[in-house]
Design a protein around this motif. Structure first.
Motif, mmCIF file in Angstrom:
data_model
loop_
_atom_site.group_PDB
_atom_site.id
_atom_site.type_symbol
_atom_site.label_atom_id
_atom_site.label_comp_id
_atom_site.label_asym_id
_atom_site.label_seq_id
_atom_site.Cartn_x
_atom_site.Cartn_y
_atom_site.Cartn_z
ATOM 1 N N GLU A 10 43.966 -12.465 19.645
ATOM 2 C CA GLU A 10 42.806 -11.434 19.788
ATOM 3 C C GLU A 10 43.109 -10.447 20.760
ATOM 4 O O GLU A 10 42.921 -9.265 20.675
ATOM 5 C CB GLU A 10 41.414 -12.211 20.303
ATOM 6 N N ALA A 11 43.693 -10.622 22.020
ATOM 7 C CA ALA A 11 44.152 -9.806 23.117
ATOM 8 C C ALA A 11 44.930 -8.777 22.433
ATOM 9 O O ALA A 11 44.969 -7.387 22.725
ATOM 10 C CB ALA A 11 44.616 -10.596 24.434
ATOM 11 N N THR A 12 45.972 -9.314 21.895
ATOM 12 C CA THR A 12 47.018 -8.287 21.102
ATOM 13 C C THR A 12 46.399 -7.154 20.170
ATOM 14 O O THR A 12 46.738 -6.256 20.034
ATOM 15 C CB THR A 12 48.194 -9.107 20.510
ATOM 16 N N ASP A 13 45.538 -8.030 19.048
ATOM 17 C CA ASP A 13 44.660 -6.905 18.209
ATOM 18 C C ASP A 13 43.714 -6.129 19.214
ATOM 19 O O ASP A 13 44.044 -4.936 18.786
ATOM 20 C CB ASP A 13 43.742 -7.947 17.378
ATOM 21 N N LEU A 14 43.193 -6.689 20.168
ATOM 22 C CA LEU A 14 42.118 -5.522 20.738
ATOM 23 C C LEU A 14 43.196 -4.360 21.414
ATOM 24 O O LEU A 14 42.781 -3.403 21.638
ATOM 25 C CB LEU A 14 41.467 -6.348 21.825
ATOM 26 N N ALA A 15 44.320 -4.901 22.097
ATOM 27 C CA ALA A 15 45.047 -3.845 22.808
ATOM 28 C C ALA A 15 45.594 -2.721 21.767
ATOM 29 O O ALA A 15 45.634 -1.511 22.331
ATOM 30 C CB ALA A 15 46.441 -4.469 23.323
ATOM 31 N N THR A 16 45.724 -3.218 20.661
ATOM 32 C CA THR A 16 46.344 -2.483 19.564
ATOM 33 C C THR A 16 45.098 -1.377 19.212
ATOM 34 O O THR A 16 45.356 -0.020 19.393
ATOM 35 C CB THR A 16 46.876 -3.096 18.372
ATOM 36 N N ARG A 17 44.126 -1.910 19.068
ATOM 37 C CA ARG A 17 42.792 -1.050 18.643
ATOM 38 C C ARG A 17 42.442 -0.136 19.573
ATOM 39 O O ARG A 17 41.961 0.991 19.710
ATOM 40 C CB ARG A 17 41.693 -1.926 18.129
ATOM 41 N N ALA A 18 42.722 -0.639 21.089
ATOM 42 C CA ALA A 18 42.344 0.125 22.160
ATOM 43 C C ALA A 18 43.173 1.648 21.918
ATOM 44 O O ALA A 18 42.674 2.584 22.674
ATOM 45 C CB ALA A 18 42.551 -0.488 23.452
ATOM 46 N N GLY A 19 44.007 1.546 21.389
ATOM 47 C CA GLY A 19 44.932 2.676 21.392
ATOM 48 C C GLY A 19 44.654 3.684 20.196
ATOM 49 O O GLY A 19 45.418 4.519 19.906
ATOM 50 N N ASP A 20 43.676 3.358 19.438
ATOM 51 C CA ASP A 20 43.290 4.009 18.142
ATOM 52 C C ASP A 20 43.011 5.391 18.296
ATOM 53 O O ASP A 20 42.496 5.783 19.403
ATOM 54 C CB ASP A 20 42.170 3.090 17.396
ATOM 55 N N ARG A 21 43.122 6.420 17.521
ATOM 56 C CA ARG A 21 42.846 7.721 17.633
ATOM 57 C C ARG A 21 41.338 8.047 17.623
ATOM 58 O O ARG A 21 40.777 9.002 18.301
ATOM 59 C CB ARG A 21 43.630 8.650 16.468
ATOM 60 N N ASP A 22 40.826 7.146 16.926
ATOM 61 C CA ASP A 22 39.268 7.169 16.766
ATOM 62 C C ASP A 22 38.744 6.694 18.135
ATOM 63 O O ASP A 22 38.659 5.695 18.453
ATOM 64 C CB ASP A 22 38.905 6.311 15.743
ATOM 65 N N PRO A 23 38.104 7.552 19.051
ATOM 66 C CA PRO A 23 37.497 6.908 20.253
ATOM 67 C C PRO A 23 36.409 5.807 20.070
ATOM 68 O O PRO A 23 36.322 4.962 20.822
ATOM 69 C CB PRO A 23 36.806 8.233 20.970
ATOM 70 N N ARG A 24 35.685 6.052 19.081
ATOM 71 C CA ARG A 24 34.500 4.823 18.769
ATOM 72 C C ARG A 24 35.742 3.475 18.824
ATOM 73 O O ARG A 24 35.131 2.510 19.480
ATOM 74 C CB ARG A 24 33.803 5.157 17.704
ATOM 75 N N ILE A 25 36.379 3.350 18.035
ATOM 76 C CA ILE A 25 37.200 2.027 17.905
ATOM 77 C C ILE A 25 37.979 1.703 19.108
ATOM 78 O O ILE A 25 37.743 0.644 19.614
ATOM 79 C CB ILE A 25 38.209 2.167 16.642
ATOM 80 N N GLY A 26 38.523 2.758 19.753
ATOM 81 C CA GLY A 26 39.188 2.643 20.954
ATOM 82 C C GLY A 26 38.234 1.945 22.146
ATOM 83 O O GLY A 26 38.705 0.962 22.746
ATOM 84 N N LEU A 27 37.133 2.824 22.078
ATOM 85 C CA LEU A 27 36.371 2.357 23.295
ATOM 86 C C LEU A 27 35.665 0.841 23.113
ATOM 87 O O LEU A 27 35.450 0.195 24.000
ATOM 88 C CB LEU A 27 35.205 3.491 23.349
ATOM 89 N N ARG A 28 35.416 0.644 21.777
ATOM 90 C CA ARG A 28 34.721 -0.725 21.628
ATOM 91 C C ARG A 28 35.795 -1.755 21.924
ATOM 92 O O ARG A 28 35.725 -2.866 22.337
ATOM 93 C CB ARG A 28 34.211 -0.954 19.870
ATOM 94 N N ALA A 29 37.057 -1.540 21.490
ATOM 95 C CA ALA A 29 38.186 -2.374 21.952
ATOM 96 C C ALA A 29 38.441 -2.589 23.385
ATOM 97 O O ALA A 29 38.636 -3.687 24.124
ATOM 98 C CB ALA A 29 39.509 -2.102 21.313
#
Length: 76
Positions: A10-29
């Motif tokens: 879960e942490a690895t998945d969230l860390a990946t999503r935290a770097g998403d170009r979409d701020p909404r996805i990144g901030l939620r992560a």
């Protein structure tokens, strides 16, 4: 062991999503990572206390004051 693997996955998945170009996805992560870190800290503090660690020893490892760690986790 399975729970640990699940948490790390879960942490690895969230860390990946935290770097998403979409701020909404990144901030939620980022918010989810914060919650996960708080849970992990609580688990490790409980484990340390059960093994006889002092509040000072725990605080040293977390890089905070004894008072801060006791205030946050002392009632658990």
């Amino acid at each position: 062991m399975s729970t640990y693997v699940d948490i790390m996955s879960e942490a690895t998945d969230l860390a990946t999503r935290a770097g998403d170009r979409d701020p909404r996805i990144g901030l939620r992560a980022v918010a989810a990572l914060r919650r996960l870190v708080e849970q992990l800290e609580a688990v490790q503090v409980r484990s340390a206390r059960q093994r006889g660690w002092s509040w000072q020893e725990i605080a040293t490892e977390l890089g905070v004051s004894r008072q801060a760690v006791h205030k946050k986790h002392g009632r658990h």
